[in-house]
Structures are given as C-alpha cells and as structure tokens.
Design a protein around this motif. Structure first.
Motif, PDB file in Angstrom:
ATOM      1  N   GLY A   1     -21.626  21.649  43.877  1.00 10.87           N
ATOM      2  CA  GLY A   1     -22.374  22.844  43.532  1.00 10.87           C
ATOM      3  C   GLY A   1     -21.491  23.529  42.502  1.00 10.87           C
ATOM      4  O   GLY A   1     -20.240  23.456  42.595  1.00 10.87           O
ATOM      5  N   LYS A   2     -22.113  24.160  41.505  1.00 10.64           N
ATOM      6  CA  LYS A   2     -21.358  24.604  40.332  1.00 10.64           C
ATOM      7  C   LYS A   2     -20.178  25.532  40.650  1.00 10.64           C
ATOM      8  O   LYS A   2     -19.083  25.345  40.151  1.00 10.64           O
TER       9      LYS A   2
ATOM     10  N   ARG B   1     -27.205  20.878  50.999  1.00 11.97           N
ATOM     11  CA  ARG B   1     -27.825  19.711  50.350  1.00 11.97           C
ATOM     12  C   ARG B   1     -26.838  18.621  49.926  1.00 11.97           C
ATOM     13  O   ARG B   1     -25.629  18.835  49.886  1.00 11.97           O
TER      14      ARG B   1
ATOM     15  N   GLY C   1     -24.899  28.164  39.362  1.00 12.83           N
ATOM     16  CA  GLY C   1     -25.807  27.185  39.963  1.00 12.83           C
ATOM     17  C   GLY C   1     -27.180  27.727  40.294  1.00 12.83           C
ATOM     18  O   GLY C   1     -27.496  28.900  40.062  1.00 12.83           O
ATOM     19  N   SER C   2     -27.990  26.839  40.842  1.00 13.33           N
ATOM     20  CA  SER C   2     -29.391  27.179  41.137  1.00 13.33           C
ATOM     21  C   SER C   2     -29.480  27.981  42.443  1.00 13.33           C
ATOM     22  O   SER C   2     -28.533  28.022  43.224  1.00 13.33           O
TER      23      SER C   2
ATOM     24  N   ASP D   1     -21.484  16.414  46.604  1.00 16.06           N
ATOM     25  CA  ASP D   1     -21.798  15.603  45.420  1.00 16.06           C
ATOM     26  C   ASP D   1     -21.415  14.163  45.684  1.00 16.06           C
ATOM     27  O   ASP D   1     -20.244  13.874  45.947  1.00 16.06           O
TER      28      ASP D   1
ATOM     29  N   CYS E   1     -26.264  16.139  46.544  1.00 18.12           N
ATOM     30  CA  CYS E   1     -26.637  15.922  45.143  1.00 18.12           C
ATOM     31  C   CYS E   1     -26.106  14.560  44.730  1.00 18.12           C
ATOM     32  O   CYS E   1     -24.911  14.288  44.880  1.00 18.12           O
TER      33      CYS E   1
ATOM     34  N   LEU F   1     -31.046  16.031  42.662  1.00 16.02           N
ATOM     35  CA  LEU F   1     -30.498  17.227  43.324  1.00 16.02           C
ATOM     36  C   LEU F   1     -31.470  17.729  44.390  1.00 16.02           C
ATOM     37  O   LEU F   1     -32.618  18.061  44.073  1.00 16.02           O
TER      38      LEU F   1
ATOM     39  N   VAL G   1     -20.512  15.091  34.390  1.00 16.11           N
ATOM     40  CA  VAL G   1     -21.037  16.092  35.345  1.00 16.11           C
ATOM     41  C   VAL G   1     -19.896  17.015  35.775  1.00 16.11           C
ATOM     42  O   VAL G   1     -18.826  16.546  36.154  1.00 16.11           O
ATOM     43  N   GLY G   2     -20.145  18.304  35.690  1.00 16.27           N
ATOM     44  CA  GLY G   2     -19.126  19.281  36.093  1.00 16.27           C
ATOM     45  C   GLY G   2     -18.302  19.796  34.917  1.00 16.27           C
ATOM     46  O   GLY G   2     -17.487  20.707  35.082  1.00 16.27           O
TER      47      GLY G   2
ATOM     48  N   ASP H   1     -18.804  23.433  34.380  1.00 19.46           N
ATOM     49  CA  ASP H   1     -18.127  24.228  35.424  1.00 19.46           C
ATOM     50  C   ASP H   1     -16.630  24.344  35.103  1.00 19.46           C
ATOM     51  O   ASP H   1     -16.026  25.409  35.273  1.00 19.46           O
TER      52      ASP H   1
ATOM     53  N   ASN I   1     -17.229  23.740  42.114  1.00 14.59           N
ATOM     54  CA  ASN I   1     -16.489  23.027  41.061  1.00 14.59           C
ATOM     55  C   ASN I   1     -15.573  23.992  40.299  1.00 14.59           C
ATOM     56  O   ASN I   1     -14.439  23.661  39.971  1.00 14.59           O
TER      57      ASN I   1
HETATM   58  O1  TA6 Z   1     -22.537  21.008  37.326  1.00 16.96           O
HETATM   59  C1  TA6 Z   1     -22.513  19.908  38.198  1.00 16.96           C
HETATM   60  C2  TA6 Z   1     -23.081  20.276  39.536  1.00 16.96           C
HETATM   61  O2  TA6 Z   1     -22.390  21.387  39.989  1.00 16.96           O
HETATM   62  C3  TA6 Z   1     -22.985  19.179  40.549  1.00 16.96           C
HETATM   63  O3  TA6 Z   1     -21.775  19.303  41.211  1.00 16.96           O
HETATM   64  C4  TA6 Z   1     -24.236  19.369  41.409  1.00 16.96           C
HETATM   65  O4  TA6 Z   1     -23.939  19.775  42.658  1.00 16.96           O
HETATM   66  C5  TA6 Z   1     -25.171  20.208  40.575  1.00 16.96           C
HETATM   67  O5  TA6 Z   1     -24.430  20.666  39.457  1.00 16.96           O
HETATM   68  C6  TA6 Z   1     -25.876  21.361  41.193  1.00 16.96           C
HETATM   69  O6  TA6 Z   1     -26.596  22.075  40.221  1.00 16.96           O
HETATM   70  P1  TA6 Z   1     -27.534  23.311  40.538  1.00 16.96           P
HETATM   71  O7  TA6 Z   1     -27.918  23.847  39.207  1.00 16.96           O
HETATM   72  O8  TA6 Z   1     -28.704  22.760  41.313  1.00 16.96           O
HETATM   73  O9  TA6 Z   1     -26.752  24.286  41.347  1.00 16.96           O
END
Ligand code: TA6
Length: 312
Positions: free
Chosen positions: A37-38, A88, A136-137, A12, A90, A104, A249-250, A253, A41
């Motif tokens: 990444g969630k 990746r 996370g995604s 990040d 972000c 992202l 952000v975060g 999490d 965190n």
């Molecule tokens: O919630 C914040 C965060 O975790 C950031 O640290 C960033 O890396 C992003 O979300 C990633 O989100 P995603 O939904 O793509 O996994």
C-alpha cells in the motif's frame, strides 16, 4: 517524526511468471511478499533513509496481522486502527519480458465508527509530526472527502500534509490545500478528462493548484522522471539516470519518501528534487516495491539532471 497514512494497506505479492496469457493456468516461478500500500512503502523507504517514522492506517484480519508482523521484522514503528474487515492482497505479475500486470483488491469496507477512530488517531499523531504523508486509494465505505478531512485536520495541528492519491478523492483534498501533492501524469490526465497534455497544459494546472495554496507540486512521469514546482520559485524537469528496471512498482512512493526526507532535513530545493528522483530510480532496481539500497541513492543522486522549465 514523520507519519505515513495508508487507508487501504495491502500485502504486496510479486509473482514471476514465464508467459502471462488470459485464460491459461500459470505456474509461478518465484513469489515475493512485502507489506504494502503506498503509504507503507513510503514508511519503509523513510526508515531506510534513517528518518523517524510511524505508519498508520486502517488494518484488519489475518492480512492485517501479517502486515504488522512484516513491519515488525523490518523494525518499522506502526500504530494502525483495527477494522473488522480483511486487509487486501495486491498482486503484481511480471512476465519474462519484464512486463508487470497488477491486480489490486478493493480492501475492507470501513464503518463510520472505524473512520472516526482513524481521524482521532491522525489528529494525535499529527501533533507529534512535522509531516504527515497520505498515499493510495480509499477503501470501500469512505466518502471521497476522506483525504480532504484528514489533510484539514493534520494541518490544523501544524503538521504539513503530503498527498499522493487520484481521482475524486484528490480533487476534493485540494480544497484543504495540502502542503505538497504528487499525482502522476495519468492521474493529472484523469482529473482533467484529457487523453494528451502538452507541457503548457501541465503548467496551467500546476499554476492553478499553486494559486489554490499548494506549496509543492510534483507530477511524476515514470521512467522520464518528474516535473517539480514550488510556489513562487518555479518549476524543474528532473531527469533520472538510465537504468534497467527490475520492478518499477513503488517508485512513486520512494520518490515521495526521498522528497519528504529532504524537506525534513532542510535540504535545498534542488537537493530535495534530486534525492527524490534518485530514490525512485533505486526502487525500480529492487524486486520488492518500497525497497531501496541507500548506496544506490548516493550513486544516482549526482546523475539526476535538473532542467529549469518556464511553464509556471
Ligand atoms: O505504488 C505501489 C503500490 O503501493 C503497491 O504497493 C500496491 O499495494 C498498490 O500501489 C496500491 O495502490 P492503491 O492506489 O490501490 O492504494
């Protein structure tokens, strides 16, 4: 032990930029970098709260090595599956008005063999864990049933699965009945295909998910706090103290980390909710996502208001 699973970790980067406009060249005033990444965190906050935590997930390339190095510097245990692609970046660009714009990357493509290794690792770690947090995604190459498969697998080992994801992956995972889910309001709207939702409509969805077998549901509402509901116990609106956010952000999490820490310490239902909301607020006062100052949580905790809701 608590395991956090980040299938798509990231470095990040937060850029402070004076005035952000499309089509312009921008000179960055300040750069900060953090392993993110969630799920990562969540691991960082759990570690700060004194919990025994292991961060796992799929990690690759130089960025993957850098994420591990940054976690080592923070003394956070990790046990990732290496993949052949590159993890990746972000980006979170914050202008002088404090408005954040996130960019992202999609992350690496995962092969079937790499996915199989991830499932095996999750099953192993679940045997030693009371909670496994999935956040996370999904990276490219994984089926939308990825979280459903993992939730099923870890709950078979007796661990409790906590899920924070969105869209089709979230919907599919509900079939495996995670112990707890934490969508945000936008994600609930997206799942229902609705632009607006009344509190009653949110209540109906929560009921439906409880009937499906989900024990805890938290719908995060950003600066307005969260609606938290426990099956057979009812729902609460948790209102955070008013703060001047530095970087929100975060915060979601950190909320999850605070909640799971409360559950792991067998705190009361009200204490878990207050602790989670206090962690989310403390995160928003830090420059980096997934950072908290424990003293701030202790300060915010009694300021979190709980209002009983009659929506479930
Ligand atoms: O919630 C914040 C965060 O975790 C950031 O640290 C960033 O890396 C992003 O979300 C990633 O989100 P995603 O939904 O793509 O996994």
């Amino acid at each position: 032990m608590i395991t956090t699973v980040t299938l798509n970790p990231a470095i990040d980067k937060t850029y402070r930029i004076r005035e952000l406009k499309c089509g312009r060249i921008h000179r960055v005033q300040q750069v900060t970098e953090a392993p993110g990444g969630k799920g990562i965190n969540v691991a960082k906050v759990l570690h700060r709260l004194g919990q025994q935590v292991v961060a796992t997930g799929l990690i690759g390339g130089y960025n993957g090595q850098r994420i591990c190095h940054l976690l080592d510097e923070m003394h956070i245990n990790h046990d990732f599956c290496r993949v052949s692609g590159e993890s990746r970046l972000c980006l979170n660009m914050i202008d002088d008005q404090g408005v954040g714009t996130e960019v992202l990357e999609p992350g690496p493509a995962i092969s079937p063999a790499e996915w199989k290794r991830m499932k095996d690792k999750c099953a192993d770690l679940a045997k030693q864990s009371s909670f496994v947090v999935f956040s996370g995604s999904l990276p490219l190459g994984l089926d939308q049933s990825a979280y459903q498969q993992l939730v099923h697998l870890v709950q078979q080992s007796g661990a409790k699965a906590v899920l924070d994801t969105s869209g089709a992956a979230f919907r599919a995972a509900l079939d495996a009945c995670p112990f707890m889910v934490k969508p945000n309001l936008d994600e609930v709207r997206q799942i229902l295909g609705a632009n607006m939702l009344t509190r009653e409509e949110i209540g109906q969805v929560i009921q439906e998910w409880h009937q499906h077998g989900v024990e805890w549901i938290a719908v995060s509402l950003g600066a307005e706090g969260a609606i938290v509901s426990r099956r057979d116990a009812g729902a609460w609106l948790a209102i955070p103290p008013q703060i001047e956010a530095v970087n929100p952000v975060g915060s979601g999490d950190s909320f999850v980390a605070g909640f799971v820490a409360g559950l792991a310490e067998h705190r009361s239902l009200e204490e878990c909710i207050q602790w989670a909301v206090a962690c989310g607020a403390a995160n928003a006062l830090e420059e980096r996502a997934g950072e908290i100052v424990p003293d701030r949580i202790r300060e915010f905790n009694p300021q979190v208001k709980l209002v009983r809701l009659s929506i479930t």
